[in-house]
Enzyme design. Structure first.
Site, PDB file in Angstrom:
ATOM      1  N   ARG A  31      -7.749 -31.281  16.189  1.00 25.27           N
ATOM      2  CA  ARG A  31      -7.429 -33.070  16.551  1.00 25.27           C
ATOM      3  C   ARG A  31      -8.516 -33.671  16.538  1.00 25.27           C
ATOM      4  O   ARG A  31      -9.910 -33.459  17.335  1.00 25.27           O
ATOM      5  CB  ARG A  31      -7.115 -32.609  18.246  1.00 25.27           C
ATOM      6  CG  ARG A  31      -6.384 -33.807  18.850  1.00 25.27           C
ATOM      7  CD  ARG A  31      -4.918 -34.780  20.356  1.00 25.27           C
ATOM      8  NE  ARG A  31      -4.923 -34.877  20.180  1.00 25.27           N
ATOM      9  CZ  ARG A  31      -3.790 -35.530  21.051  1.00 25.27           C
ATOM     10  NH1 ARG A  31      -4.835 -35.422  22.284  1.00 25.27           N
ATOM     11  NH2 ARG A  31      -3.323 -36.697  20.424  1.00 25.27           N
ATOM     12  N   GLY A  46       3.851 -37.214  24.356  1.00 22.29           N
ATOM     13  CA  GLY A  46       3.446 -37.256  25.231  1.00 22.29           C
ATOM     14  C   GLY A  46       4.238 -37.626  25.931  1.00 22.29           C
ATOM     15  O   GLY A  46       5.541 -37.108  26.845  1.00 22.29           O
ATOM     16  N   ARG A  47       4.226 -38.945  26.028  1.00 19.22           N
ATOM     17  CA  ARG A  47       4.226 -39.280  28.335  1.00 19.22           C
ATOM     18  C   ARG A  47       6.278 -39.233  27.967  1.00 19.22           C
ATOM     19  O   ARG A  47       6.958 -38.606  28.654  1.00 19.22           O
ATOM     20  CB  ARG A  47       3.896 -40.402  28.189  1.00 19.22           C
ATOM     21  CG  ARG A  47       3.242 -40.539  29.130  1.00 19.22           C
ATOM     22  CD  ARG A  47       2.015 -41.714  29.061  1.00 19.22           C
ATOM     23  NE  ARG A  47       1.864 -42.405  27.623  1.00 19.22           N
ATOM     24  CZ  ARG A  47       0.847 -43.757  27.803  1.00 19.22           C
ATOM     25  NH1 ARG A  47       0.761 -44.573  28.509  1.00 19.22           N
ATOM     26  NH2 ARG A  47       0.658 -44.543  27.075  1.00 19.22           N
ATOM     27  N   TYR A  85     -14.913 -35.891  23.735  1.00 22.70           N
ATOM     28  CA  TYR A  85     -15.476 -34.350  24.377  1.00 22.70           C
ATOM     29  C   TYR A  85     -16.976 -33.921  23.780  1.00 22.70           C
ATOM     30  O   TYR A  85     -16.471 -34.656  22.411  1.00 22.70           O
ATOM     31  CB  TYR A  85     -14.144 -33.428  24.345  1.00 22.70           C
ATOM     32  CG  TYR A  85     -12.857 -34.041  25.838  1.00 22.70           C
ATOM     33  CD1 TYR A  85     -13.834 -34.905  26.795  1.00 22.70           C
ATOM     34  CD2 TYR A  85     -12.023 -34.516  24.805  1.00 22.70           C
ATOM     35  CE1 TYR A  85     -12.904 -35.005  28.095  1.00 22.70           C
ATOM     36  CE2 TYR A  85     -10.889 -34.862  25.985  1.00 22.70           C
ATOM     37  CZ  TYR A  85     -11.538 -35.747  27.494  1.00 22.70           C
ATOM     38  OH  TYR A  85     -10.419 -36.509  28.748  1.00 22.70           O
ATOM     39  N   GLN A 127      -4.516 -25.728  23.805  1.00 21.68           N
ATOM     40  CA  GLN A 127      -5.686 -26.597  22.428  1.00 21.68           C
ATOM     41  C   GLN A 127      -6.903 -25.988  23.864  1.00 21.68           C
ATOM     42  O   GLN A 127      -6.861 -25.941  25.129  1.00 21.68           O
ATOM     43  CB  GLN A 127      -5.307 -27.549  23.079  1.00 21.68           C
ATOM     44  CG  GLN A 127      -6.322 -28.338  22.568  1.00 21.68           C
ATOM     45  CD  GLN A 127      -5.663 -30.648  23.360  1.00 21.68           C
ATOM     46  OE1 GLN A 127      -6.324 -30.353  24.449  1.00 21.68           O
ATOM     47  NE2 GLN A 127      -5.663 -30.642  22.949  1.00 21.68           N
TER      48      GLN A 127
END
Length: 369
Positions: free
Chosen positions: A233, A322-323, A186, A101
């Site tokens: 993304r 993810g987590r 971002y 990424q």
């Protein structure tokens, strides 16, 4: 479950994958210092999780200017490329697939990362946000982002070139493909939204102008490594960090239509992951599916059951976790066999540190049954 589509083999663009479970990108801030270089510990971390159909790495800055958090890895130096090659070798030896990424944080940064003390952005507007920065005392803290300087057209073209070179570096390092980080406030997201982009040139104003930077980045990368190894993304319904723009959905759908025309491999939706977050409307999912027939990946606090439901109705192709992958390196097996999931435990180990809370989570042992 009567049908478990999560375990079907499939493709992400040119890349065959063994299941529809994706390991979501997660910043862990464990690169070697100085130099923001990937380490053998990082190689072990990703190797452990190679049973995912696809791993997407933590966000990786394309240049020193693109950094916004301490100890995040880069992919612009020879040492960084060599470090990532050890990671991809480890994942491939474990029969996994891994994408890099790529990111540039834009205004989501801190003066300590910039020679002139100024992060960069489409417009000189502070994000009302914080980033994690390790001070001279070695302790990481959340600190406010300063007002950035506005990018010139020449600056923008230089960043496009940095994205292209970073993608070439990623393929050289052995990655199977790349994901451009275009969400979560971002740099690319900053260009997409009117709240952060007040430019009056051909990178601002109209919807067509606001998606231009993303198009130039993707086209440069696609021309260099292949559109079928490239995805993006996006974060359509995330509004924090000063990104609440009602026209964001229109911009994202217009970009998705362009990605369809150009044959890009996938779109990865970063969805809000807190407990009472707004739900993604089915109407949006249906429009996106009708607009883009490449792979659609979603990430956002999904349970196995919710993931299977979305896969069954055909609105998505892959679900990223993810987590759960932090503390369950063998997450696909735990899903397949309905085994209990281990908790993360000490959240202080999420950012920075060593093996604790990173590579020391055990795989399920048959002896535990």
């Amino acid at each position: 479950m009567s049908e478990q589509r999560l375990f079907e083999a499939s493709h992400v663009g040119a890349i065959a994958v063994k299941n529809r479970i994706t390991m979501a990108p997660m910043t862990r801030s464990r690169s070697a210092q100085p130099g923001n270089t990937p380490t053998l510990l990082m190689a072990e971390y990703y190797r452990q999780r190679a049973s995912a159909g696809l791993i997407i790495t933590e966000a990786t800055q394309i240049s020193p200017q693109g950094q916004g958090y301490s100890w995040t890895p880069g992919i612009y130096s020879t040492e960084q490329i060599d470090g990532w090659r050890a990671v991809t070798d480890a994942v491939h030896q474990a029969e996994g697939k891994i994408f890099s990424q790529l990111w540039h944080v834009g205004r989501m940064s801190h003066e300590s990362f910039h020679v002139d003390g100024k992060p960069v952005a489409p417009s000189p507007l502070a994000p009302d946000a914080q980033v994690w920065v390790v001070g001279k005392d070695g302790i990481g803290r959340m600190v406010d982002c300063p007002t950035p300087r506005e990018l010139s057209v020449e600056d923008i073209q230089s960043i496009v070139a940095d994205y292209r070179q970073a993608a070439v570096n990623a393929i050289d390092a052995g990655f199977d493909g790349i994901e451009v980080h275009g969400g979560n406030g971002y740099l690319i997201d900053q260009f997409l939204r009117r709240t952060s982009n007040k430019r009056s040139d051909h990178y601002g104003g109209s919807l067509a102008n606001r998606i231009r930077f993303a198009q130039e980045v993707l086209e440069a990368i696609g021309n260099a490594i292949g559109a079928d190894r490239t995805g993006i993304r996006l974060a359509p319904f995330i509004t924090q960090r000063g990104m609440d723009d009602p026209q964001a959905i229109a911009a994202i759908l217009a970009l998705a239509a362009w990605c369809q025309q150009k044959g890009f491999a996938f779109i990865h939706l970063a969805e809000a992951d807190w407990d009472d977050a707004p739900q993604i409307p089915d109407e949006f999912r249906e429009i996106l599916r009708a607009t883009f027939d490449g792979a659609i990946i979603v990430a956002g606090n999904y349970s196995q059951q919710k993931a299977e439901k979305l896969l069954a109705n055909g609105l998505v192709d892959f679900v990223a976790f993810g987590r759960p992958f932090v503390s369950n390196p063998d997450l696909p097996r735990r899903f397949a066999e309905s085994l209990p999931l281990a908790p993360i435990g000490n959240k202080a180990t999420l950012f920075g540190g060593g093996a604790e809370g990173y590579t020391d989570f055990p795989f399920w042992s048959d002896a535990e049954e």
